[in-house]
Design an enzyme around this catalytic site. Structure first.
Site, PDB file in Angstrom:
ATOM      1  N   LYS A   1      64.678 -48.186  91.220  1.00  0.00           N
ATOM      2  CA  LYS A   1      63.233 -48.058  91.454  1.00  0.00           C
ATOM      3  C   LYS A   1      62.810 -46.590  91.369  1.00  0.00           C
ATOM      4  O   LYS A   1      63.670 -45.705  91.369  1.00  0.00           O
ATOM      5  CB  LYS A   1      62.873 -48.654  92.811  1.00  0.00           C
ATOM      6  CG  LYS A   1      63.568 -47.998  93.971  1.00  0.00           C
ATOM      7  CD  LYS A   1      63.430 -48.811  95.255  1.00  0.00           C
ATOM      8  CE  LYS A   1      64.084 -48.008  96.384  1.00  0.00           C
ATOM      9  NZ  LYS A   1      63.771 -48.460  97.701  1.00  0.00           N
TER      10      LYS A   1
ATOM     11  N   TYR B   1      50.235 -16.299  98.201  1.00  0.00           N
ATOM     12  CA  TYR B   1      48.993 -16.733  98.848  1.00  0.00           C
ATOM     13  C   TYR B   1      48.982 -16.378 100.332  1.00  0.00           C
ATOM     14  O   TYR B   1      49.964 -16.570 101.042  1.00  0.00           O
ATOM     15  CB  TYR B   1      48.825 -18.243  98.703  1.00  0.00           C
ATOM     16  CG  TYR B   1      48.243 -18.636  97.367  1.00  0.00           C
ATOM     17  CD1 TYR B   1      46.937 -18.315  97.027  1.00  0.00           C
ATOM     18  CD2 TYR B   1      49.017 -19.313  96.433  1.00  0.00           C
ATOM     19  CE1 TYR B   1      46.406 -18.667  95.794  1.00  0.00           C
ATOM     20  CE2 TYR B   1      48.502 -19.678  95.198  1.00  0.00           C
ATOM     21  CZ  TYR B   1      47.182 -19.337  94.891  1.00  0.00           C
ATOM     22  OH  TYR B   1      46.667 -19.683  93.671  1.00  0.00           O
TER      23      TYR B   1
END
Lengths: 346, 346
Positions: free
Chosen positions: A34, A244
């Site tokens: 999956k 940042y």
């Protein structure tokens, strides 16, 4: 310039062998593929796993199952997230076996299909996520018993916690609830559960993360490495800041490098000022915030600026990385971004 | 059954208009569409943004720039992560403008291209991530000055922190360093920086996250909603447990639902026992661990079991969700998985 995800198929093969040697000859081995084979790529992984002797695959969704079928014409394919009955024709067209998880799905299955199309049944043994609980099984045994079952399965909640008594409780409940459906294969265990011993193997085991190198266990090998290109290096002086919100300020003159991997690629932002990349075994701490497409690290300890750094090292496993990200290796793998080039080696 | 990501293009258009109205008529507006247009899909978003008047796009990588070019034949396209000079022929073939970030890239550019292919220049004004610092600019001004520049840019580190004096310091340094290169467009500000006022706009603004609804600011609209299908509902009794490692135990009888979204789809595992989904404005708390493909929530407060729940609500913005995930909306958007179907509405 983007990161490269190197996938070592020889080690994948070795991990398949590890699980095969753990189970008795009458127990089948399947693979859970999956989430695009845990981010490693269904179209390459499924044919490789077939070559290594796996003939049964589990996906979450029908769309994934169809993707598996397109690269594996003869395998058995199950959809764990249930029977998507509004698309029942696709189960027929692509020969997909739904896992029926509840009464509505069971009723729809008997309405739509005759006995020639098989189904699997999931039993809820305590996770309370999907599957039939004991009362529904008993109250509607006639419907369950009329299903053309090829597999009955359940799922352990605490298999990564070996001494947890819940494992035995779930196993015993599974055994008891299966007694009324004796002539069908049974499966309880995934990667961790299989390691609990043969009393957890029943007729089929379903490893996933263990195959892909996400478990740090003796005998299982690392399967992935990520190479991240260095875009730029420079020297920053004491008190200069990085990234940042200037969350890093240099305590001394240092050499830094900015690399082409950010949180869009699966280097989570939570590693800001905490994570590290590697040059061989030498670690290069992440400075400041991880950006969307970039990360800056301290390379002062390296003699030269390398062309790339790596995300893992021989001693720093996917599982260690996951712990630094405050999660598990499964989430690390499925978050590896689309920009990362997948490179497979035998 | 998989989640659906609904992308409201009318609100995207409204957000473009918001930024356009904020800038003077001689300032250009571009859009940052790196990381597959922040997860929303380059192939749909770029033509839409063009229709709304944007003619300039920024990507991180060359591969993304080529993807933009294939759906936008006439726009100006820049690669922020530098000049990937080993693939210089692709810049020519697809008419992509590299942002030259360092001396090596500048030298390679002049070696490879004549003056007819334009380039942009990034200046490091303090983030210490990419770009030329003052000393390199001065020491190698002859090389810089010989480049066929069409744009000079830099990036603010603290633009989301309006009163931070670093914003003005970066702006002033940018103005000063640009003085020696007067005849080229200048750009400093992205989504947050543009909101700081016209003295931060220079010749071009570069919004990204603000366009996509990731900023909670008066005047900007939400652009995305995620609908998550309910796979199963059931009643659990007091003391029953939910999910991996049984981290949730019911304090009373309750109605729960399991839905088809997990951390592989971008519902981060950190929301285990902390996050919520919504039915309209009613919140449904997440119970236990978020799984790879599934999540279980408390729906006791709802009159009936709905077909789906949503990830956001009118009062619970992408930005609120990001805070609950201990990150920013940028990381939320780029982590939305490949299994999620993107649905666009005008």
């Amino acid at each position: 310039m983007s990161p490269e995800l190197h996938i070592n198929l020889a080690n994948l093969r070795s991990n398949v062998r590890f699980y095969k040697e753990m189970i008795k000859s009458n127990v089948e081995i399947s693979a859970v593929v999956k989430s695009n084979a845990y981010g490693l790529g269904i179209t390459k992984l499924v044919p490789a796993l077939e070559k290594y002797g796996i003939k049964i695959f589990f996906t979450a969704t029908l769309a994934e199952a169809i993707k598996v079928r397109k690269c594996s014409p003869h395998s058995e394919i199950f959809t764990l997230n249930g029977f998507d009955f509004q698309n029942s024709d696709l189960y027929l067209e692509f020969d997909i076996t739904p896992v029926v998880n509840n009464l509505l799905e069971a009723k729809k299955f008997t309405e739509i299909f005759d006995q020639s199309h098989k189904t699997a049944l999931q039993i809820n043994t305590g996770m309370n996520r999907l599957g039939f609980n004991e009362k529904t099984l008993v109250d509607h045994f006639d419907i369950i018993n009329s299903l053309p079952l090829t597999l009955i399965l359940s799922h352990l909640a605490c298999a990564d916690d070996v001494p947890n008594k819940e494992n035995k409780m779930q196993r015993d409940l599974f055994s008891r609830l299966c007694k009324n459906l004796p002539n069908t294969r049974k499966s309880l265990s995934a990667s961790h559960g299989t390691l609990l011993g043969s009393e957890y193997h029943f007729d089929m085991v379903r490893p996933g993360i263990g195959l892909y190198g996400g478990l740090k266990t003796n005998g299982l090998k690392q399967v992935i490495q990520i190479k991240v290109p260095v875009l730029q290096d420079f020297v920053i002086d004491k008190d200069m800041q990085v990234g940042y919100n200037f969350t890093y300020k240099a305590k001394k003159t240092m050499k830094v490098a900015t690399l082409a991997m950010g949180y869009a690629d699966g280097l989570p932002r939570i590693l800001s000022n905490r994570g590290k990349l590697f040059s061989g075994n030498k670690s290069c701490p992440i400075l400041g915030r991880v950006s969307m497409d970039l990360v800056t690290v301290d390379i002062s300890s390296l003699p030269d600026t390398p062309n790339h750094l790596t995300v893992f090292s021989p001693e720093y496993h996917v599982d260690n990385f996951a712990k630094d990200c405050r999660t598990i290796s499964h989430e690390v793998l499925v978050n590896l971004g689309e920009r990362i080039k997948r490179i497979y080696s035998e």
